[in-house]
Motif scaffolding. Sequence first.
Motif, PDB file in Angstrom:
ATOM      1  N   ALA A   8       2.009 -60.724 -55.812  1.00  0.00           N
ATOM      2  CA  ALA A   8       0.986 -59.770 -56.244  1.00  0.00           C
ATOM      3  C   ALA A   8      -0.312 -59.956 -55.477  1.00  0.00           C
ATOM      4  O   ALA A   8      -1.006 -58.991 -55.187  1.00  0.00           O
ATOM      5  N   THR A  12      -2.763 -56.716 -53.586  1.00  0.00           N
ATOM      6  CA  THR A  12      -3.985 -56.252 -54.219  1.00  0.00           C
ATOM      7  C   THR A  12      -5.202 -56.695 -53.416  1.00  0.00           C
ATOM      8  O   THR A  12      -5.438 -57.884 -53.266  1.00  0.00           O
ATOM      9  N   ASP A  16      -9.877 -53.731 -55.118  1.00  0.00           N
ATOM     10  CA  ASP A  16      -8.970 -53.386 -56.216  1.00  0.00           C
ATOM     11  C   ASP A  16      -9.050 -54.413 -57.329  1.00  0.00           C
ATOM     12  O   ASP A  16      -9.064 -54.068 -58.511  1.00  0.00           O
ATOM     13  N   LEU A  20      -9.973 -53.877 -61.251  1.00  0.00           N
ATOM     14  CA  LEU A  20      -9.085 -54.313 -62.329  1.00  0.00           C
ATOM     15  C   LEU A  20      -9.833 -55.213 -63.311  1.00  0.00           C
ATOM     16  O   LEU A  20      -9.661 -55.085 -64.533  1.00  0.00           O
ATOM     17  N   ARG A  49      -2.380 -48.855 -66.875  1.00  0.00           N
ATOM     18  CA  ARG A  49      -1.811 -49.207 -65.565  1.00  0.00           C
ATOM     19  C   ARG A  49      -2.637 -50.309 -64.888  1.00  0.00           C
ATOM     20  O   ARG A  49      -2.089 -51.261 -64.337  1.00  0.00           O
ATOM     21  N   ARG A  50      -3.953 -50.198 -64.964  1.00  0.00           N
ATOM     22  CA  ARG A  50      -4.807 -51.225 -64.361  1.00  0.00           C
ATOM     23  C   ARG A  50      -4.625 -52.577 -65.041  1.00  0.00           C
ATOM     24  O   ARG A  50      -4.592 -53.615 -64.374  1.00  0.00           O
ATOM     25  N   ARG A  52      -1.911 -53.606 -66.535  1.00  0.00           N
ATOM     26  CA  ARG A  52      -0.598 -54.092 -66.093  1.00  0.00           C
ATOM     27  C   ARG A  52      -0.684 -54.662 -64.679  1.00  0.00           C
ATOM     28  O   ARG A  52      -0.100 -55.703 -64.378  1.00  0.00           O
ATOM     29  N   GLN A  53      -1.458 -54.017 -63.802  1.00  0.00           N
ATOM     30  CA  GLN A  53      -1.619 -54.524 -62.436  1.00  0.00           C
ATOM     31  C   GLN A  53      -2.330 -55.879 -62.433  1.00  0.00           C
ATOM     32  O   GLN A  53      -1.958 -56.769 -61.672  1.00  0.00           O
ATOM     33  N   ASP A  56       0.110 -58.392 -63.633  1.00  0.00           N
ATOM     34  CA  ASP A  56       1.061 -58.671 -62.544  1.00  0.00           C
ATOM     35  C   ASP A  56       0.421 -59.573 -61.493  1.00  0.00           C
ATOM     36  O   ASP A  56       1.070 -60.468 -60.958  1.00  0.00           O
ATOM     37  N   TYR A  57      -0.842 -59.327 -61.208  1.00  0.00           N
ATOM     38  CA  TYR A  57      -1.555 -60.141 -60.221  1.00  0.00           C
ATOM     39  C   TYR A  57      -1.561 -61.614 -60.635  1.00  0.00           C
ATOM     40  O   TYR A  57      -1.323 -62.497 -59.826  1.00  0.00           O
TER      41      TYR A  57
END
Length: 104
Positions: A8, A12, A16, A20, A49-50, A52-53, A56-57
Motif C-alpha cells: 500500500a 499512495t 494522497d 486520507l 472509500r478514503r 478504507r484506503q 489498507d495503507y
Amino acid sequence: MLSPATTASRKTGAADRIMLLQTFLRIVESGGMSAAAVALGVTQPTVSRRLRQLEDYFGTPLLERSPPPLCLTEEGQECYRYAATFLPQWEAAFSGKVATPERR
C-alpha cells in the motif's frame, strides 16, 4: 506502532496520504462518516472509500465497524493522535502562519 503496509505504501502518494489523514480526522471529530462527508463537502461513499484506503495503507482497521458511537481501535487512536498533531502544523506551514527562516 502504526506503520505502512508494504504494498500500500508504494501506491499512495504523500498528498494522497495527507488527504486520507484529513478525512480520518474529520470522521473522528465529527462522530461519523456522514457528518464528516458534510464537513468535507464530499459524499459519504467517498469518505468510506478514503477510510478504507487509509486502513489498507496501514494494513489494519482504524475504526470498529459497529453501531454508534464511533469507536477507534488501538491503531485508530494512535493514528488520530498523530493526525491531530501533524495536520494543523502542516496546514499552518502552507498558510504562511509558521515562522520560516526568512521571517525570523
